[in-house]
Design a protein around this motif. Structure first.
Motif, PDB file in Angstrom:
ATOM      1  N   GLY A  76       0.823  -1.219   0.000  1.00  0.00           N
ATOM      2  CA  GLY A  76       0.000   0.000   0.000  1.00  0.00           C
ATOM      3  C   GLY A  76       0.855   1.266   0.000  1.00  0.00           C
ATOM      4  O   GLY A  76       0.485   2.288  -0.583  1.00  0.00           O
ATOM      5  N   LEU A  77       2.021   1.187   0.629  1.00  0.00           N
ATOM      6  CA  LEU A  77       2.877   2.375   0.711  1.00  0.00           C
ATOM      7  C   LEU A  77       3.255   2.888  -0.681  1.00  0.00           C
ATOM      8  O   LEU A  77       3.328   4.096  -0.901  1.00  0.00           O
ATOM      9  N   ILE A  78       3.490   1.965  -1.621  1.00  0.00           N
ATOM     10  CA  ILE A  78       3.889   2.415  -2.970  1.00  0.00           C
ATOM     11  C   ILE A  78       2.774   3.259  -3.565  1.00  0.00           C
ATOM     12  O   ILE A  78       3.018   4.356  -4.085  1.00  0.00           O
ATOM     13  N   SER A  79       1.538   2.773  -3.468  1.00  0.00           N
ATOM     14  CA  SER A  79       0.433   3.539  -4.054  1.00  0.00           C
ATOM     15  C   SER A  79       0.325   4.909  -3.400  1.00  0.00           C
ATOM     16  O   SER A  79       0.127   5.913  -4.083  1.00  0.00           O
ATOM     17  N   VAL A  80       0.452   4.940  -2.060  1.00  0.00           N
ATOM     18  CA  VAL A  80       0.311   6.230  -1.380  1.00  0.00           C
ATOM     19  C   VAL A  80       1.438   7.175  -1.805  1.00  0.00           C
ATOM     20  O   VAL A  80       1.201   8.336  -2.155  1.00  0.00           O
ATOM     21  N   LEU A  81       2.666   6.661  -1.818  1.00  0.00           N
ATOM     22  CA  LEU A  81       3.793   7.536  -2.176  1.00  0.00           C
ATOM     23  C   LEU A  81       3.654   8.016  -3.623  1.00  0.00           C
ATOM     24  O   LEU A  81       3.922   9.181  -3.933  1.00  0.00           O
ATOM     25  N   GLN A  82       3.203   7.099  -4.503  1.00  0.00           N
ATOM     26  CA  GLN A  82       3.028   7.531  -5.899  1.00  0.00           C
ATOM     27  C   GLN A  82       1.952   8.611  -5.995  1.00  0.00           C
ATOM     28  O   GLN A  82       2.090   9.581  -6.725  1.00  0.00           O
ATOM     29  N   SER A  83       0.893   8.449  -5.186  1.00  0.00           N
ATOM     30  CA  SER A  83      -0.160   9.474  -5.228  1.00  0.00           C
ATOM     31  C   SER A  83       0.365  10.808  -4.680  1.00  0.00           C
ATOM     32  O   SER A  83      -0.170  11.866  -4.969  1.00  0.00           O
ATOM     33  N   MET A  84       1.443  10.757  -3.910  1.00  0.00           N
ATOM     34  CA  MET A  84       2.045  11.996  -3.382  1.00  0.00           C
ATOM     35  C   MET A  84       3.015  12.610  -4.400  1.00  0.00           C
ATOM     36  O   MET A  84       3.597  13.661  -4.153  1.00  0.00           O
ATOM     37  N   GLY A  85       3.226  11.881  -5.486  1.00  0.00           N
ATOM     38  CA  GLY A  85       4.109  12.408  -6.538  1.00  0.00           C
ATOM     39  C   GLY A  85       5.488  11.775  -6.546  1.00  0.00           C
ATOM     40  O   GLY A  85       6.385  12.241  -7.252  1.00  0.00           O
ATOM     41  N   ALA A  86       5.675  10.687  -5.788  1.00  0.00           N
ATOM     42  CA  ALA A  86       7.006  10.068  -5.727  1.00  0.00           C
ATOM     43  C   ALA A  86       7.309   9.317  -7.019  1.00  0.00           C
ATOM     44  O   ALA A  86       6.403   8.764  -7.653  1.00  0.00           O
ATOM     45  N   ASP A  87       8.585   9.297  -7.364  1.00  0.00           N
ATOM     46  CA  ASP A  87       9.024   8.591  -8.571  1.00  0.00           C
ATOM     47  C   ASP A  87       9.496   7.189  -8.152  1.00  0.00           C
ATOM     48  O   ASP A  87      10.626   7.006  -7.693  1.00  0.00           O
ATOM     49  N   ILE A  88       8.600   6.223  -8.273  1.00  0.00           N
ATOM     50  CA  ILE A  88       8.918   4.838  -7.877  1.00  0.00           C
ATOM     51  C   ILE A  88       8.582   3.935  -9.056  1.00  0.00           C
ATOM     52  O   ILE A  88       7.453   3.964  -9.550  1.00  0.00           O
ATOM     53  N   ARG A  89       9.553   3.164  -9.521  1.00  0.00           N
ATOM     54  CA  ARG A  89       9.281   2.269 -10.661  1.00  0.00           C
ATOM     55  C   ARG A  89       9.582   0.826 -10.296  1.00  0.00           C
ATOM     56  O   ARG A  89      10.591   0.548  -9.649  1.00  0.00           O
TER      57      ARG A  89
END
Ligand code: S3P
Length: 648
Positions: free
Chosen positions: A265-278
């Motif tokens: 879930g953390l990945i989705s939240v961080l991505q929704s915050m604008g984080a660059d995670i691939r």
């Protein structure tokens, strides 16, 4: 390790593989113990929690061979456990206690489970209730709410259970108990929690089905041993993920990370915050999805709202999410997370309190927290509340998110994920360790000192640390006759540290005093005591926070720094080692019988590799170097080449 000083980092770049998954490691030991035949567990997490599970099953009669990272578990089938002859200590591990309660409720003997003060204050009613519905006889403190738990195992019946809270531990406890019943047990969750048990059980032969939020098991089927490769722990990777994304200009590759959707879930939240995670190279390992994850630092992260169904999939990532939120623009709101109040600590309260010390704008709610982002977190004394995830959260927040580098932090959560702090081999901006093991006379200390000088690393003089402890114990009036309890009590009143090549005993520089023959003699006496080795583990690892290290000894690659950036095992024939030793002694004017030295060396090798405490073992991933016929210069150059080319 009561206290660790953490200073800010400018930028992170590099790659690392997080330590093995804790939840999967627990389950691998449990299911392999309940299965028929020899199970193999690779990349098992070595940490206090998982070791509690291992120790519990050993007490219950299961033979577990431990070859470093690989465990061979001689499972005895569902009905092969035997009554433990003592209380089973689950340490700090809720997973060990709750899952074992399910298993032991169905085994026809008496068991008592206890744990440390944190675990003894965590709710157990949540497993006692459904297990009692199945017919289990469990009693505990405080009206059957708290451990210690006494379990009189007996035949259980299948049930259909609607879980009031989403908890993988409760779900797994019931599922494991249901293996012993005749009939179908159904467990329904309000929201899906981590599903490692459901993934692993069918691979062992259980008849398990998942339909939406309901899992059903047809009991009575034998389990058969499997080979399990444990993927990297997403929850551990999460700390580095956030560290990378909150520092602009960072780029970190996290390798071999479990990305089970019930955990990420953390990945989705961080991505929704604008984080660059691939996410790259997604693959399946032992039934679990695994990938490599690239995280890049960005400025301008935006606040997020986290609530409801999302919470169980990031339950363990709450502390580190708070740190990301503290660096984002706006107010991040987390709700529906009241479960966090009954973890290893009350994580909502702990984070709120400590983040305020670091200057964050925080408002605590009964079921969550509001965090308003700021540009800078400041240095402060922060406390772990005895909770490893809180400690790691602050560590990342402080080291990578805040600017000053003044005060020390207090951490009290030793050994829960003990090696985690030492697992960042190739991240620039973090310290590296070169670990060298090998038998005596293999040239380790000469090579280690040369490497340290050449690379500008610190030579970690573990011999000096053992001497300092010996000195401390002598000052407390201890000797070879002293009992373990006496040693532990004296160690509790002793501090030993290592800074810039100097050794301190109770804050006094004893670098000279430890050279006495008495300190040297007692260093070898006391270093064979488990309590002393455990005591020095933290000191040795803590040295890594102050400098890049070259560490040599007998268990540097296997126990002290199993995740060292580079690992070498140096050996030479007994004859060669005897020749070197004889040369050394002759140079000092001694009259030497080389053959006698050779026989002594052989005897010492046998003793060192056969002993119980810190046996000399070659780590699977250490580079083996046979220095017979090679000069010190040859070996040194060879190791330097390996390091400089980034091999291994
Ligand atoms: C775990 C389940 C979760 C999690 C814990 C490990 C497991 O706890 O927080 O760290 O291995 O099943 P709950 O089941 O209490 O949510």
């Amino acid at each position: 390790m009561d206290k660790i000083e953490i200073t800010g980092a400018a930028r992170l770049s590099g790659e690392l593989a997080p330590p093995p998954d804790k939840s999967i490691s627990h389950r691998a030991v449990m299911l392999s113990s309940l299965a028929k035949g020899r199970g193999v567990v690779r990349n098992f997490l070595r940490a206090q929690d998982t070791e509690s599970t291992m120790a519990a099953f050993r007490t219950l009669g299961i033979e577990i061979e431990d070859n470093g990272d690989v465990l061979l578990i001689h499972g005895k089938g569902l009905h092969g456990l035997r009554e433990a002859n003592d209380v089973i200590d689950c340490g700090n591990s809720g997973t060990t206690m709750r899952l074992l309660t399910g298993i032991l409720s169905a085994n026809p003997f008496f068991s008592v489970l206890t744990g440390d003060s944190s675990l003894r204050s965590r709710p157990m009613k949540r497993v006692i209730t459904p297990l009692s519905m199945m017919g289990a006889l469990i009693s505990g403190r405080d009206g059957n709410r708290l451990a210690p738990l006494a379990i009189s195992g007996r035949k259980l019946n299948p049930i259909s259970y609607d879980m009031p809270i989403a908890s993988a531990q409760v779900k797994s406890s019931v599922l494991l108990a249901s293996l012993y019943t005749e009939g179908i047990t159904m467990v329904k969750e309000p929201v899906r929690s981590r599903d490692h048990t459901e993934r692993m059980l069918p691979a062992f032969g259980a008849d398990l089905r998942t339909d939406g939020l309901t899992v059903s098991v047809q009991g009575g089927r034998e389990l058969y041993s499997q080979e399990i490769d444990v993927p990297g722990d997403f929850s551990s990777a999460a700390f580095f993920m956030v560290a990378a994304i909150i520092i602009p200009g960072s780029e970190v590759l996290l390798k071999n990370v479990g990305i089970n959707p019930t955990r990420t879930g953390l990945i989705s939240v961080l991505q929704s915050m604008g984080a660059d995670i691939r996410i790259m190279n997604t693959r399946s390992v032992s039934g679990e999805p695994v990938a490599d994850i690239v995280c890049r630092g960005t400025s301008g992260l935006k606040a997020a709202t986290v609530a409801g169904d999302m919470v169980p999939s990031l339950i363990d990532e709450f502390p580190i999410l708070c740190i990301a939120a503290a660096r984002a623009e706006g107010t991040t709101m987390i709700r529906g997370a009241e479960e966090l109040r009954v973890k290893e600590s009350d994580r909502i309260k702990a984070m709120a309190k400590e983040m305020i010390r670091m200057g964050a704008a925080v408002e605590e709610h009964p079921d969550g927290i509001d965090i308003t982002g700021t540009d800078t977190l400041s240095g402060a004394d922060v406390y772990s509340h005895g909770d490893h995830r809180i400690a790691m959260g602050h560590g990342r927040g402080r080291a990578f998110g805040s600017r000053n580098n003044d005060d020390p932090r207090r951490w009290r959560c030793r050994h829960i994920i003990p090696r985690f702090l030492f697992t960042h081999p190739r991240i620039d901006g973090m310290n590296a360790v070169i670990a060298i093991d090998g038998p005596s006379g293999a040239g380790k200390s000469t090579i280690a000192r040369l490497l340290a000088r050449e690379l500008g690393y610190q030579y970690l003089d573990t011999g000096a640390l053992y001497r300092a402890v010996a000195l401390g114990l002598l000052q407390h009036g201890l000797n070879e006759e002293s009992t373990d309890a006496e040693i532990i009590a004296a160690l509790d009143r002793t501090t030993v540290s290592f800074r810039e090549g100097k050794v301190f005993l109770d804050r006094k520089d004893v670098s000279e005093d430890i050279r006495s023959p008495e300190a040297s003699h007692y260093a070898s006496v006391f270093s064979a005591r488990r309590a002393v080795r455990e005591f020095l583990l933290d000191t040795q690892r803590e040295a890594l926070h102050h400098a890049n290290l070259v560490a040599e000894g007998r268990d540097m690659t296997t126990v002290v720094f199993p995740y060292a950036s580079w690992k070498f095992y140096l050996d030479a024939s007994a004859q060669e080692r005897a020749r070197r030793r004889a040369l050394e002694l002759r140079a000092k004017g001694y009259d030497i019988d080389e053959e006698k030295i050779r026989l002594d060396i052989l005897e010492r090798d046998a003793r060192d590799s056969g002993r119980d405490i810190a046996p000399l073992k070659r780590a699977d991933d250490a580079m083996f170097i046979d220095s017979t016929g090679l000069s010190v210069e040859d070996v040194f150059r060879h190791i330097l080449d390996v390091i400089r080319e980034g091999r291994q």
